[in-house]
Design a protein around this motif. Structure first.
Motif: not given
Length: 287
Positions: A84-85, A87-92
């Motif tokens: 989850s972390l 995915s969030l980092t790549v999305f950000a």
């Protein structure tokens, strides 16, 4: 006998249990003080705090009391948290890679254009429900009152925050007549020239430049958060690897064979068996 990996997992998770308490407290404080601009962060803070608390309790109980099911739950939740972390980092990074300030000739400050930012961020800030809350936050922050008494010389010599540049004044390209009518607006700023009003509660809060300034602040905050996320990912991957060793040790402690099943099928071991066993025992004591 507790092994090194079990002790490390237990100590680190005891430490993170104490960390989760102020995180949960901060989320509850934000929920109580709804007037703060950070009120929208209350749910993420509460969720993160409770997830950290559950993971830490599972890891601490499993490592210190040799409970394999608790350690297994700890590793499963940890794996989900890592993905989850990530995915969030790549999305950000993907949504904040576009957009930047444009230097105004003859001025210290920069101006910001909405079309320079990613479509997803533009869509979020353009929603009426989202913008209503953001606009109220900007009004309560008193950012514009700090430059209300500036002289024309101040506008030439002083810098501004993105919010002050985009929300508290019309774009520099706008030129107004004696009655406040728009004479000229260049560089895509014509619509913002008509939206500007001298009233303290209006100003340029409905301008595209104001929305762009909000996205610039959001971009900077997300990029800082992404650096923290990468650091957390490295720590979590290390903890996950140590947790796997602790789970293996716990499962071995539940059997009669500390080194797993007894698979010896020869009466006399091979000549290098004792050296191999010494090396294996040394690794087991360390990990």
């Amino acid at each position: 006998m507790y092994r090194f990996s079990n002790s490390v997992v237990g100590i680190l998770n005891l430490f993170t249990i104490f960390i989760s308490i102020p995180v949960i407290g901060g989320g509850l404080w934000l929920a109580k003080n709804s007037s703060t601009c950070e009120a929208f962060l209350q749910m993420p803070l509460l969720i993160i705090g409770f997830v950290i608390l559950i993971i830490s309790l599972s890891g601490f109980i499993g490592a210190c009391f040799n409970i394999a099911c608790a350690l297994f739950l700890y590793l499963v939740i940890m794996l989900v948290l890592i993905f989850s972390l990530l995915s969030l980092t790549v999305f950000a990074f993907a949504v904040t890679s576009k957009g930047h300030g444009v230097q105004v000739p003859g001025r210290v400050y920069k101006e910001y254009h909405l079309n320079d930012y990613s479509p997803w961020l533009r869509a979020q800030v353009s929603k009426e429900s989202n913008w209503r809350g953001i606009r109220s936050c900007i009004l309560s922050s008193k950012s514009c009152s700090a430059i209300a008494q500036w002289t024309p010389l101040d506008y030439l010599e002083k810098d501004m925050t993105p919010i002050q540049s985009g929300c508290c004044k019309p774009p520099t390209a706008c030129q107004y007549g004696a009655q406040g009518t728009v004479v000229m607006g260049m560089g895509g700023a014509e619509q913002d020239c008509y939206r500007w009003n001298n009233l303290p509660g209006v100003l340029c809060y409905e301008c595209d430049s104001c929305k762009a300034a909000v996205l610039e602040n959001m971009k900077r905050d997300w990029q800082k958060l992404s650096v923290l996320n990468i650091t957390m990912l490295v720590i979590l991957v290390g903890l996950y690897a140590i947790g796997c060793c602790a789970l293996r040790n716990t499962r071995r402690a539940e059997t009669d064979y500390p080194y797993g099943d007894n698979r010896m099928d020869k009466i006399r071991p091979r000549w290098d068996y004792r050296w191999w066993r010494w090396w294996y025992d040394w690794k087991e004591r360390l990990f």
